[in-house]
Design an enzyme around this catalytic site. Structure first.
Site, PDB file in Angstrom:
ATOM      1  N   LYS A 163       4.944  -2.285  -1.558  1.00 49.31           N
ATOM      2  CA  LYS A 163       3.708  -2.956  -1.988  1.00 49.31           C
ATOM      3  C   LYS A 163       3.084  -3.779  -0.856  1.00 49.31           C
ATOM      4  O   LYS A 163       1.891  -3.705  -0.605  1.00 49.31           O
ATOM      5  CB  LYS A 163       3.977  -3.881  -3.192  1.00 49.31           C
ATOM      6  CG  LYS A 163       4.620  -3.186  -4.382  1.00 49.31           C
ATOM      7  CD  LYS A 163       4.858  -4.134  -5.535  1.00 49.31           C
ATOM      8  CE  LYS A 163       5.790  -5.285  -5.256  1.00 49.31           C
ATOM      9  NZ  LYS A 163       7.189  -4.907  -4.969  1.00 49.31           N
TER      10      LYS A 163
ATOM     11  N   ARG B 132       3.733 -10.068 -13.109  1.00 49.58           N
ATOM     12  CA  ARG B 132       5.126  -9.632 -13.055  1.00 49.58           C
ATOM     13  C   ARG B 132       5.805  -9.704 -14.419  1.00 49.58           C
ATOM     14  O   ARG B 132       6.943  -9.295 -14.560  1.00 49.58           O
ATOM     15  CB  ARG B 132       5.874 -10.568 -12.109  1.00 49.58           C
ATOM     16  CG  ARG B 132       6.670  -9.866 -11.064  1.00 49.58           C
ATOM     17  CD  ARG B 132       7.128 -10.906 -10.076  1.00 49.58           C
ATOM     18  NE  ARG B 132       8.053 -10.360  -9.159  1.00 49.58           N
ATOM     19  CZ  ARG B 132       7.757 -10.031  -7.901  1.00 49.58           C
ATOM     20  NH1 ARG B 132       6.542 -10.172  -7.451  1.00 49.58           N
ATOM     21  NH2 ARG B 132       8.688  -9.552  -7.118  1.00 49.58           N
TER      22      ARG B 132
ATOM     23  N   ARG C  58      14.763  -4.100   6.159  1.00 50.27           N
ATOM     24  CA  ARG C  58      13.470  -4.773   6.361  1.00 50.27           C
ATOM     25  C   ARG C  58      13.612  -5.967   7.305  1.00 50.27           C
ATOM     26  O   ARG C  58      14.549  -6.742   7.235  1.00 50.27           O
ATOM     27  CB  ARG C  58      12.899  -5.281   5.036  1.00 50.27           C
ATOM     28  CG  ARG C  58      11.644  -6.113   5.267  1.00 50.27           C
ATOM     29  CD  ARG C  58      10.850  -6.387   4.018  1.00 50.27           C
ATOM     30  NE  ARG C  58      11.619  -7.010   2.972  1.00 50.27           N
ATOM     31  CZ  ARG C  58      11.177  -7.156   1.739  1.00 50.27           C
ATOM     32  NH1 ARG C  58      10.003  -6.702   1.390  1.00 50.27           N
ATOM     33  NH2 ARG C  58      11.929  -7.741   0.834  1.00 50.27           N
TER      34      ARG C  58
ATOM     35  N   ARG D  20      14.534 -11.574   5.312  1.00 41.14           N
ATOM     36  CA  ARG D  20      14.254 -12.495   4.213  1.00 41.14           C
ATOM     37  C   ARG D  20      15.557 -12.932   3.569  1.00 41.14           C
ATOM     38  O   ARG D  20      16.499 -12.142   3.476  1.00 41.14           O
ATOM     39  CB  ARG D  20      13.363 -11.803   3.171  1.00 41.14           C
ATOM     40  CG  ARG D  20      11.905 -12.008   3.458  1.00 41.14           C
ATOM     41  CD  ARG D  20      11.004 -11.185   2.600  1.00 41.14           C
ATOM     42  NE  ARG D  20      11.305 -11.176   1.174  1.00 41.14           N
ATOM     43  CZ  ARG D  20      10.542 -10.551   0.278  1.00 41.14           C
ATOM     44  NH1 ARG D  20       9.447  -9.932   0.670  1.00 41.14           N
ATOM     45  NH2 ARG D  20      10.863 -10.543  -1.005  1.00 41.14           N
TER      46      ARG D  20
ATOM     47  N   ARG E  28      17.260  -8.863  -8.270  1.00 38.58           N
ATOM     48  CA  ARG E  28      15.807  -8.610  -8.307  1.00 38.58           C
ATOM     49  C   ARG E  28      15.505  -7.287  -9.015  1.00 38.58           C
ATOM     50  O   ARG E  28      14.555  -7.184  -9.786  1.00 38.58           O
ATOM     51  CB  ARG E  28      15.238  -8.597  -6.877  1.00 38.58           C
ATOM     52  CG  ARG E  28      15.187  -9.998  -6.270  1.00 38.58           C
ATOM     53  CD  ARG E  28      15.120  -9.960  -4.755  1.00 38.58           C
ATOM     54  NE  ARG E  28      13.926  -9.345  -4.228  1.00 38.58           N
ATOM     55  CZ  ARG E  28      13.828  -8.852  -2.992  1.00 38.58           C
ATOM     56  NH1 ARG E  28      14.858  -8.909  -2.157  1.00 38.58           N
ATOM     57  NH2 ARG E  28      12.719  -8.316  -2.589  1.00 38.58           N
TER      58      ARG E  28
END
Ligand code: AP5
Length: 224
Positions: A13, A88, A127, A160, A171
């Site tokens: 996203k 969300r 990431r 992160r 998550r």
């Protein structure tokens, strides 16, 4: 025009929101980025947010609704915006619908990023992000094992704090338990499922082509 990017953690996203903002001139709003900035600010609220993010938990609906409503009413969103990470929950989606209706705005266009949980885990473990400009990278290509730096400003890239295996699992669990209900909520409206397993460029091209079929006014493109 409001464009919602819906999809599990790591589905791409943020990567596509940045591309789409460049292509359309629309402002991209990432609620995750806003929360990370608050968390780094040292404020009391930031401390509470930091604990929730580290645990992979959602921030309170009322707070998120208030923050997003303020941004949507602001100067930067007069042409519309790209919402990455909001809504969300069903409560957030209902709030947004009421907000848009109350302001005489049309229903959002929803792009749902469909990707396997295995790909999510792989992507998030690789990431890296620039702490200065927020640009997103993948360490997949870090073949030399050197510290990676941002191509835009040379800052050393970081991971992160919520990209660790335990928080990623949480998550994903929360996404399945709460956010995936939004698919049913939006499915009968302007909803488009995207194959987000494709390479990022192909996903971006599909997004633009779908916006073309929806006759998104050219005036939005790059400010022409
Ligand atoms: P947020 O920052 O929104 O995190 P997220 O939704 O979990 O999504 P991610 O940012 O992890 O992934 P992404 O889909 O953007 O993927 P990306 O493009 O980076 O939210 C963080 C936290 O804030 C939440 O957990 C929650 O606690 C809180 N929060 C946020 N919004 C909230 C709200 N509205 N209400 C309550 N709480 C809220 O890509 C991932 C990796 O894959 C990158 O390395 C990228 O290079 C790579 N990649 C991208 N596309 C591709 C592709 N097509 N193929 C291969 N690799 C790809």
């Amino acid at each position: 025009m409001i464009v919602i990017l819906l999809g599990p953690p790591g589905s791409g996203k943020g990567t596509q929101a940045a591309k789409l903002a460049r292509e359309t001139g629309l402002t991209a709003i990432s609620t995750g980025e806003l929360l990370r900035r608050e968390s780094d600010s040292g404020s009391e609220l930031g401390e509470q947010v930091r604990c929730l993010l580290r645990a992979g938990l959602l921030v309170d609906d009322d707070l998120m609704n208030e923050v997003v409503a303020k941004l949507l009413a602001g100067e930067d969103c007069q042409k519309g915006c790209i919402l990455d990470g909001y809504p969300r929950t069903i409560e957030q989606a209902l709030f947004l619908s009421r907000f848009l209706e109350g302001h005489g705005l049309e229903e959002p266009i929803v792009f749902d990023f469909v990707v396997s949980p295995e790909a999510v885990i792989e992507r998030l473990s690789q990431r890296r992000q620039c702490p200065a400009c927020g640009h997103i990278y993948s360490a997949e290509f870090d073949v030399y094992g050197k510290d990676m730096v941002c191509e835009v400003d040379g800052t050393a890239l970081v991971r992160r704090s919520d990209d660790n295996p335990e928080t990623i699992r949480e998550r994903l669990r929360i996404y399945q338990g709460k956010t995936s209900d939004l698919v049913a909520f939006y499915k009968t409206r302007r909803y488009f499922a995207l194959d987000a397993m494709q390479p990022a460029d192909a996903v971006g091209a599909e997004l633009i082509s779908l916006l073309d079929t929806l006759r998104v006014p050219l005036v939005l493109r790059g400010g022409i």
